[in-house]
Design an enzyme around this catalytic site. Structure first.
Site, PDB file in Angstrom:
ATOM      1  N   GLU A  61       0.816  -1.224   0.000  1.00 32.31           N
ATOM      2  CA  GLU A  61       0.000   0.000   0.000  1.00 32.31           C
ATOM      3  C   GLU A  61       0.843   1.265   0.000  1.00 32.31           C
ATOM      4  O   GLU A  61       0.435   2.293  -0.540  1.00 32.31           O
ATOM      5  CB  GLU A  61      -0.962   0.013   1.192  1.00 32.31           C
ATOM      6  CG  GLU A  61      -2.119  -0.986   1.082  1.00 32.31           C
ATOM      7  CD  GLU A  61      -1.752  -2.375   1.577  1.00 32.31           C
ATOM      8  OE1 GLU A  61      -0.565  -2.591   1.938  1.00 32.31           O
ATOM      9  OE2 GLU A  61      -2.647  -3.249   1.608  1.00 32.31           O
ATOM     10  N   PHE A 123     -11.701  -7.701  13.779  1.00 30.55           N
ATOM     11  CA  PHE A 123     -10.601  -8.138  12.914  1.00 30.55           C
ATOM     12  C   PHE A 123     -10.265  -7.040  11.909  1.00 30.55           C
ATOM     13  O   PHE A 123     -11.141  -6.504  11.236  1.00 30.55           O
ATOM     14  CB  PHE A 123     -10.980  -9.430  12.179  1.00 30.55           C
ATOM     15  CG  PHE A 123      -9.903  -9.886  11.226  1.00 30.55           C
ATOM     16  CD1 PHE A 123      -8.656 -10.273  11.712  1.00 30.55           C
ATOM     17  CD2 PHE A 123     -10.108  -9.879   9.854  1.00 30.55           C
ATOM     18  CE1 PHE A 123      -7.640 -10.665  10.845  1.00 30.55           C
ATOM     19  CE2 PHE A 123      -9.107 -10.280   8.981  1.00 30.55           C
ATOM     20  CZ  PHE A 123      -7.869 -10.664   9.475  1.00 30.55           C
ATOM     21  N   GLN A 124      -8.997  -6.682  11.815  1.00 26.80           N
ATOM     22  CA  GLN A 124      -8.481  -5.653  10.910  1.00 26.80           C
ATOM     23  C   GLN A 124      -9.141  -4.294  11.114  1.00 26.80           C
ATOM     24  O   GLN A 124      -9.349  -3.552  10.169  1.00 26.80           O
ATOM     25  CB  GLN A 124      -8.591  -6.091   9.445  1.00 26.80           C
ATOM     26  CG  GLN A 124      -7.647  -7.257   9.155  1.00 26.80           C
ATOM     27  CD  GLN A 124      -7.458  -7.528   7.689  1.00 26.80           C
ATOM     28  OE1 GLN A 124      -8.365  -7.307   6.881  1.00 26.80           O
ATOM     29  NE2 GLN A 124      -6.278  -8.006   7.328  1.00 26.80           N
ATOM     30  N   LYS A 173     -17.841  -1.124   5.719  1.00 24.39           N
ATOM     31  CA  LYS A 173     -18.193  -2.187   4.774  1.00 24.39           C
ATOM     32  C   LYS A 173     -19.704  -2.285   4.560  1.00 24.39           C
ATOM     33  O   LYS A 173     -20.172  -2.442   3.431  1.00 24.39           O
ATOM     34  CB  LYS A 173     -17.634  -3.517   5.286  1.00 24.39           C
ATOM     35  CG  LYS A 173     -17.817  -4.655   4.291  1.00 24.39           C
ATOM     36  CD  LYS A 173     -17.062  -5.911   4.696  1.00 24.39           C
ATOM     37  CE  LYS A 173     -17.178  -6.965   3.598  1.00 24.39           C
ATOM     38  NZ  LYS A 173     -16.415  -8.177   3.925  1.00 24.39           N
ATOM     39  N   MET A 489      23.797   9.363   3.150  1.00 22.69           N
ATOM     40  CA  MET A 489      23.599  10.665   3.790  1.00 22.69           C
ATOM     41  C   MET A 489      23.857  10.574   5.294  1.00 22.69           C
ATOM     42  O   MET A 489      24.448  11.475   5.894  1.00 22.69           O
ATOM     43  CB  MET A 489      22.187  11.188   3.505  1.00 22.69           C
ATOM     44  CG  MET A 489      21.935  12.582   4.026  1.00 22.69           C
ATOM     45  SD  MET A 489      23.122  13.763   3.365  1.00 22.69           S
ATOM     46  CE  MET A 489      22.182  14.492   2.036  1.00 22.69           C
TER      47      MET A 489
HETATM   48  C1  LIG Z   1      11.856   6.006   5.830  1.00 25.09           C
HETATM   49  C2  LIG Z   1      13.120   6.651   6.235  1.00 25.09           C
HETATM   50  N1  LIG Z   1      13.943   6.069   7.142  1.00 25.09           N
HETATM   51  C3  LIG Z   1      15.109   6.670   7.484  1.00 25.09           C
HETATM   52  C4  LIG Z   1      15.475   7.858   6.942  1.00 25.09           C
HETATM   53  C5  LIG Z   1      16.786   8.544   7.352  1.00 25.09           C
HETATM   54  N2  LIG Z   1      17.680   8.626   6.184  1.00 25.09           N
HETATM   55  C6  LIG Z   1      17.788   9.741   5.435  1.00 25.09           C
HETATM   56  S1  LIG Z   1      18.809   9.557   4.127  1.00 25.09           S
HETATM   57  C7  LIG Z   1      19.168   7.983   4.564  1.00 25.09           C
HETATM   58  C8  LIG Z   1      20.118   7.163   3.739  1.00 25.09           C
HETATM   59  C9  LIG Z   1      19.577   6.822   2.410  1.00 25.09           C
HETATM   60  O1  LIG Z   1      20.418   5.849   1.848  1.00 25.09           O
HETATM   61  P1  LIG Z   1      20.423   5.601   0.296  1.00 25.09           P
HETATM   62  O2  LIG Z   1      19.064   5.358  -0.204  1.00 25.09           O
HETATM   63  O3  LIG Z   1      21.438   4.540  -0.019  1.00 25.09           O
HETATM   64  O4  LIG Z   1      20.885   7.020  -0.271  1.00 25.09           O
HETATM   65  P2  LIG Z   1      22.322   7.719  -0.245  1.00 25.09           P
HETATM   66  O5  LIG Z   1      22.282   8.743   0.816  1.00 25.09           O
HETATM   67  O6  LIG Z   1      23.341   6.658  -0.003  1.00 25.09           O
HETATM   68  O7  LIG Z   1      22.449   8.339  -1.596  1.00 25.09           O
HETATM   69  C10 LIG Z   1      18.480   7.615   5.734  1.00 25.09           C
HETATM   70  C11 LIG Z   1      18.597   6.308   6.412  1.00 25.09           C
HETATM   71  C12 LIG Z   1      14.569   8.445   6.019  1.00 25.09           C
HETATM   72  N3  LIG Z   1      14.809   9.633   5.457  1.00 25.09           N
HETATM   73  N4  LIG Z   1      13.431   7.823   5.666  1.00 25.09           N
END
Ligand SMILES: Cc1ncc(C[n+]2csc(CCOP(=O)(O)OP(=O)(O)O)c2C)c(N)n1
Ligand SMILES: [Mg+2]
Length: 590
Positions: A61, A123-124, A173, A489
């Site tokens: 979803e 349920f759900q 529903k 990042m």
């Molecule tokens: C759902 C979610 N969980 C955690 C984060 C924190 N976060 C921000 S950037 C990042 C790293 C992203 O890694 P990647 O997709 O490999 O991108 P890169 O920075 O390596 O280009 C994380 C864990 C987030 N923004 N969103």
């Protein structure tokens, strides 16, 4: 106000579920992303017969929600997603929050347990109305089948007018199973909801007066300009005034990157010229922008000498973070259209500040601090190079969709956006996993467009199962995975602020999974590229495929960092262009 023309089957007796589908047809829905389940099952039966609605069966979803966002941003029409009660509905929470943060018009329809069971931990059962209250523009629980058409009409009206946003319609529903008389059009009666679109003439005159005499003005353009479809008016305003323009992360493409007056993106990873122009400005004209902390840096030190004109359709945004000297509530398209003759009148009356000195300074910053990057000492492929080549070879007519992280910032920095609505990303929420499903939604809405997702190896592993949806439904998106084997990042912050202690950011994704093989398993073409020499040929190979999705795994240097950077919580004056390196200002820069 009545919504449209009498619809097919008006006055006919049918189930609530059939009336739900008829209502969606009557508001013009052509695509729904979703997954069925017990509580929403009644709606899936009449949808099976719809000649108008294409239902795209997603794999999660969250994918349905982001696809609805991508569809909305690419087409300008509201995106629609559908899910069952409980976990189906809660899986929509992240994309709903995402759409709320970035003002994306979206309607989420969820099935709820039968009304007699509501509140019994059936349920759900999940109180999705309660859960989504703070992250929707509005939401509904419908238990009376007669209310379905009016609720759907209102939901689409609210999602798409004023400041756009997500609206959730939760339908019990038994309301779908009961018989009802379908009535369309319906009268909308929303006494508490009348968005002001037309700006106050006095405020516009006051703004024009300030603009005509400003010596260091900047047009600070936010995503609201795109939502208001005000790009033509913006360009005219910029050219009439000769003012410099900055476009925030959500506004990239609202003003052509190649335009002489464009200084680029401001903010945490903005360019020196854009960030510094805001800091040194004497007047900010904020258009559909919200003084987000990623733009302002430490708020108390942001643009200390600037007066502020703030135009926004949402009065709650005005003076929320920064007090506006001239508040203008209105739709950006109408506001800018009225600002143009007002400023022309000021100029005609002889008030016009000389901007030569300002432009000399801006050009100096631009020339002295262009975007760039240092190649890796070990000769490994640089992510910035890959993204730069993608932009050059694919060109400005394609739609680019980013994940969240370093690759997102580089995709914003190193690709030239010339057209509105060609840059889709999760700006406000920063939702990893956005790119693949949002690209799917964009491609479903604009099948003639080339759609590239530029994703991180971390993000890609959150939602890549939608590649199965793309392959089976014939939605041939292209995905460039910028594979630095890490949550890059976060790793960058660990390098800079945690002495290189890389706690839990190593993904090992050059080994597991094999992205090219994974793509093949999903019925896509899978390619790999690890050297600069192969980049162009690999992109061309990907571009030549049009019958299936393509995934390219670009193995890149893992220590590349995003520059410039304003560290979180510090002043924009502390911008660094590389590690420990502040710009060396000329004396004339003061
Ligand atoms: C759902 C979610 N969980 C955690 C984060 C924190 N976060 C921000 S950037 C990042 C790293 C992203 O890694 P990647 O997709 O490999 O991108 P890169 O920075 O390596 O280009 C994380 C864990 C987030 N923004 N969103
Ligand atoms: Mg990564």
């Amino acid at each position: 106000m009545p919504q449209g023309q009498p619809a097919r089957d008006n006055g006919t007796t049918m189930s609530g579920a059939a009336s739900l589908i008829r209502s969606l047809e009557a508001v013009g829905v052509d695509t729904v992303f979703g997954i069925p389940g017990g509580a929403i099952l009644p709606a899936y039966d009449p949808m099976f017969d719809s000649q108008q609605i294409r239902h795209i069966l997603v794999r999660h979803e969250q994918g349905a929600g982001h696809a609805a966002e991508g569809y909305a941003l690419a087409t300008g029409k509201p995106g629609v997603c559908m899910a069952t009660s409980g976990p189906g509905a809660t899986n929509l929470v992240t994309p709903i929050a995402d759409a709320h943060m970035d003002s994306v018009p979206m309607v989420a329809v969820t099935g709820q347990v039968a009304s007699a069971a509501i509140g019994t931990d059936a349920f759900q059962e999940a109180d999705i109305r309660g859960i989504s209250m703070p992250i929707t523009k509005h939401n509904y629980l419908v238990t009376d089948p007669a209310e379905i058409p009016r609720t759907i009409a209102e939901a689409f009206h609210i999602a798409t007018t004023g400041r756009p946003g997500p609206v959730l319609v939760d339908v019990a529903k038994d309301a779908m199973q009961a018989m009802t008389t379908f009535r369309w059009p319906v009268e909308l009666d929303l006494p508490g909801y009348r968005p002001v679109t037309r700006p106050h003439a006095k405020q516009v005159r006051e703004a024009a007066r300030l603009m005509a005499s400003a010596k260091r003005p900047v047009l600070y353009v936010g995503g609201g300009v795109l939502r208001a479809r005000a790009w033509a008016e913006l360009r005219r305003l910029a050219e009439v005034t000769g003012f410099p323009v900055v476009t925030t992360l959500t506004a990239r493409g609202a003003f052509p990157d190649s335009h002489q007056q464009h200084l680029g993106m401001p903010g945490m990873h903005g360019g020196v010229a854009a960030v510094t122009a805001l800091q040194k400005a004497d007047l900010l004209i904020a258009l559909g922008a919200r003084f987000d902390d990623r733009v302002t840096g430490k708020l108390s030190s942001f643009a200390p000498n600037a007066a502020v004109i703030h135009a926004d359709i949402d009065p709650a945004e005005i003076s929320k973070n920064r007090v506006a000297d001239v508040p203008i509530v209105g739709d950006c398209k109408e506001v800018i259209a009225e600002l143009i003759p007002a400023i022309e009148a000021e100029f005609a009356a002889g008030t016009r500040a000389d901007l030569t000195g300002w432009w000399r300074q801006l050009d100096q910053w631009r020339d002295n601090f262009p975007l760039g990057y240092t190649p890796a000492e070990n000769g490994e492929l640089m992510p910035q190079y890959v993204i730069e080549r993608l932009g050059k070879l694919i060109g400005p007519d394609a739609i680019y969709v980013a994940g969240v992280g370093q690759h997102q910032m580089w995709a914003s920095q190193f690709i030239s956006y010339e057209n509105p609505n060609t840059w889709l990303n999760s700006g406000g929420a920063g939702t990893m996993g956005y790119a693949v499903p949002a690209a799917m939604g964009a491609k479903a809405g604009r099948p003639e467009a080339t759609v590239w997702a530029i994703d991180g190896d971390g993000c890609f592993q959150m939602t890549n199962q939608e590649l199965a949806t793309c392959a089976i439904e014939g939605i041939p998106i292209k995905v460039a995975v910028i594979n630095n084997e890490s949550l890059g990042m976060v790793r960058q912050w660990q390098t800079l602020f945690y002495e290189g202690r890389y706690s839990n950011t190593d993904l090992g994704s050059r080994r597991i999974p094999d992205f090219a093989k994974l793509a093949e398993a999903y019925g896509c073409v899978g390619l790999r590229c690890d050297t600069a020499e192969e980049v162009d040929a690999t992109i061309e190979k990907a571009m030549a495929v049009d019958d299936r999705p393509v995934v390219v795994d670009f193995g890149v240097h893992r220590d590349a960092m995003v520059w410039p950077m304003v560290a979180a919580g510090t002043s924009n004056d502390e911008i660094q262009i590389a590690r420990g390196m502040a710009p060396e200002w000329d004396r004339s820069d003061d």
